[in-house]
Enzyme design. Structure first.
Site, PDB file in Angstrom:
ATOM      1  CG  LEU A  72      -1.878  -1.226   1.329  1.00 55.25           C
ATOM      2  CD1 LEU A  72      -2.762  -1.083   2.547  1.00 55.25           C
ATOM      3  CD2 LEU A  72      -2.688  -1.473   0.072  1.00 55.25           C
ATOM      4  CB  CYS A  73       4.425   1.948   0.218  1.00 62.64           C
ATOM      5  SG  CYS A  73       5.555   3.318   0.383  1.00 62.64           S
ATOM      6  CG  HIS A  74       0.828   6.369  -2.672  1.00 61.64           C
ATOM      7  ND1 HIS A  74       0.357   6.384  -1.384  1.00 61.64           N
ATOM      8  CD2 HIS A  74      -0.261   6.464  -3.478  1.00 61.64           C
ATOM      9  CE1 HIS A  74      -0.962   6.500  -1.406  1.00 61.64           C
ATOM     10  NE2 HIS A  74      -1.363   6.547  -2.659  1.00 61.64           N
ATOM     11  CD  GLU A 111       9.061   6.323   0.098  1.00 60.88           C
ATOM     12  OE1 GLU A 111       8.207   5.888  -0.675  1.00 60.88           O
ATOM     13  OE2 GLU A 111       8.753   6.946   1.155  1.00 60.88           O
ATOM     14  CG  ASP A 125      24.697 -10.127   3.286  1.00 58.15           C
ATOM     15  OD1 ASP A 125      24.508 -11.321   3.618  1.00 58.15           O
ATOM     16  OD2 ASP A 125      25.052  -9.787   2.141  1.00 58.15           O
TER      17      ASP A 125
END
Length: 155
Positions: A72-74, A111, A125
């Protein structure tokens, strides 16, 4: 809870009627590790290469891919993303601070937060073979500007 309609179903919030404004968000987080691991990173001696340089690129890429990761993130047109690191030797910690900017109808907080988290995960990592006990914490929003709610600064 704007991501739910009147019947409780998830939906993407409509932002088409909102005016475009300049928007900015800053986020931070950190990763704590063994002193020897931090020395490898700080000295640029890690056998996998420039850990912070690669983590910076990963963070920028993550900000651009946020709508693919967060439901649902634009999808927004980012105008700038920065990922910066500070080495805190006494605490054996790398601090990450990110900034995301756009001119648009919705904010860039997610973001900026995604960039910080993925940058830190990239450090993990790249260094996990020498230090599996690293701890990522403190990922949070520092500031947001623009839009209807205006300017907000965290404590």
């Amino acid at each position: 809870m704007t991501h739910f309609d009147a019947s409780g179903q998830a939906h993407m919030v409509g932002v088409g009627a909102k005016p475009e404004t300049t928007r900015l968000a800053r986020a931070t987080g950190e990763i704590t590790m063994q002193p020897a691991t931090l020395a490898l990173i700080a000295g640029g001696n890690h056998k996998k290469g420039d850990v912070l340089g690669i983590a910076r690129i990963a963070g920028i890429m993550a900000a651009k891919k946020t709508p693919e990761l967060i439901p649902l993130c634009h999808a927004i047109a980012l105008t700038k993303v920065t990922v910066d690191f500070q080495i805190d030797t006494p605490r054996n910690t790398v601090i990450c601070e990110t900034t995301a900017e756009t001119v648009g109808r919705t904010g860039v907080e997610i973001e900026a937060l995604t960039a910080a988290q993925i940058a830190l995960l990239t450090i993990y990592d790249m260094c996990k073979a020498v230090d599996r006990g690293m701890v990522i914490n403190g990922v949070r929003l520092l500031e947001k500007q623009g839009g209807k709610s205006g300017h907000w600064v965290g404590e």
